[in-house]
Scaffold this active site. Structure first.
Site, PDB file in Angstrom:
ATOM      1  N   GLY A  55       0.792  -1.221   0.000  1.00 21.48           N
ATOM      2  CA  GLY A  55       0.000   0.000   0.000  1.00 21.48           C
ATOM      3  C   GLY A  55       0.828   1.276   0.000  1.00 21.48           C
ATOM      4  O   GLY A  55       0.298   2.360   0.249  1.00 21.48           O
ATOM      5  N   SER A  62       2.291  -3.430  -3.749  1.00 19.83           N
ATOM      6  CA  SER A  62       2.262  -2.378  -4.780  1.00 19.83           C
ATOM      7  C   SER A  62       2.460  -2.929  -6.193  1.00 19.83           C
ATOM      8  O   SER A  62       3.123  -2.308  -7.017  1.00 19.83           O
ATOM      9  CB  SER A  62       3.289  -1.280  -4.457  1.00 19.83           C
ATOM     10  OG  SER A  62       2.976  -0.651  -3.227  1.00 19.83           O
TER      11      SER A  62
HETATM   12  P1  13P Z   1      -1.113  -3.391  -2.295  1.00 24.16           P
HETATM   13  O1  13P Z   1      -1.124  -4.067  -3.656  1.00 24.16           O
HETATM   14  O2  13P Z   1      -2.193  -2.398  -2.127  1.00 24.16           O
HETATM   15  O3  13P Z   1       0.259  -2.878  -1.955  1.00 24.16           O
HETATM   16  O4  13P Z   1      -1.439  -4.544  -1.229  1.00 24.16           O
HETATM   17  C1  13P Z   1      -0.703  -5.718  -1.257  1.00 24.16           C
HETATM   18  C2  13P Z   1      -1.348  -6.690  -0.347  1.00 24.16           C
HETATM   19  O5  13P Z   1      -1.320  -6.545   0.863  1.00 24.16           O
HETATM   20  C3  13P Z   1      -2.043  -7.838  -0.953  1.00 24.16           C
HETATM   21  O6  13P Z   1      -2.378  -8.777   0.011  1.00 24.16           O
END
Ligand code: 13P
Length: 250
Positions: free
Chosen positions: A174, A213
């Protein structure tokens, strides 16, 4: 060989109406991708039966985001493997760092959840990964070894082939700060070597995803690495175009 698995972890996002709109937009976009990567959606529990129903026959799986290890009983707010099967789930995410960080998920509980999921025929997607501080201190391998040894302690060597492991460095979740393809592949290769130490055949077959990400723009490079067999996608999985582009990249 290993068929890549691209899984959409919606986390605490989407009502049933939003989940329906997503599936109706996604499924036609995946039609041409048959034979390539496998896709799965991990919605909140309440949308699980709907998503499983809409995806039936499409090859897209529906997975839960957590599960309790007991069969039934006085565990307010929890959900069992049998309930997930009844809802149409084909798999379950276990040990996500958000569950470890905010909800007290422990390695000990995970060591009970893994064999229960496997016995039920649910594909467990076991999440592991280091924090930013742990990486800076050079402790990444140590953390991965500790998490995997603990969570997989009650799984037979040969059965490891049926587990999916998601390497998700916490600092990349994230944040928009993706691990480099080399960092991600090194960690996934280390995880495969740990599995190989228990069962060589399982290490060849087990699928190891990268998560953190992942976006349409970086998916092809990450998924092109030798030890990366798919992706666990958070933010970008909320948009059917972005998620379809990541599946196509695999
Ligand atoms: P993001 O792709 O939003 O970084 O989240 C990754 C994740 O925690 C998937 O389980």
């Amino acid at each position: 060989m290993r068929r890549p698995l691209i899984a959409a972890n919606w986390k605490m996002n989407k009502t049933t109406a939003e989940a329906r709109a997503f599936c109706e937009a996604l499924l036609p976009r995946l039609d041409g991708a048959a034979g390539g990567a496998e896709a799965a959606i991990c919605p909140p529990y309440l949308a699980l039966p709907l998503v499983a129903g809409l995806c039936e026959g499409s090859g897209v799986g529906a997975c839960a985001q957590n599960m309790h290890y007991e069969e039934s009983g006085a565990y307010t707010g929890e959900v069992s493997a049998a309930m997930l099967l009844d809802a149409g789930a084909s798999g379950v995410v276990l040990g996500h760092s958000e569950r470890r960080q905010y909800f007290g998920e422990t390695d000990e509980a995970l060591s009970r959840k893994l064999p229960v999921a496997l016995a039920a025929g649910l594909v467990p997607i076991l999440c592991v990964g280091e924090s930013e501080g742990e990486r800076e201190r050079g402790e990444t391998d140590q953390v991965l070894r500790r998490q995997l040894d603990a969570a997989l302690a009650r799984v037979d060597g040969a059965a490891l082939a049926d587990v999916v492991i998601a390497y998700e460095p916490i600092w990349a979740i994230g944040t928009g700060r993706t691990a480099t393809a080399e960092q991600a592949n090194d960690a996934c290769g280390f995880i495969r070597a740990l599995v190989a130490a228990r069962d060589g055949g399982a290490a060849e077959r087990i699928r190891i995803q990268y998560g953190g990400s992942v976006k349409p723009g970086n998916a092809a490079e990450l998924l092109g690495q030798s030890d990366i067999d798919g992706a666990l996608v958070g933010g970008a999985s909320l948009d059917p175009d972005d998620f379809a582009a990541i599946v196509a990249a695999a």
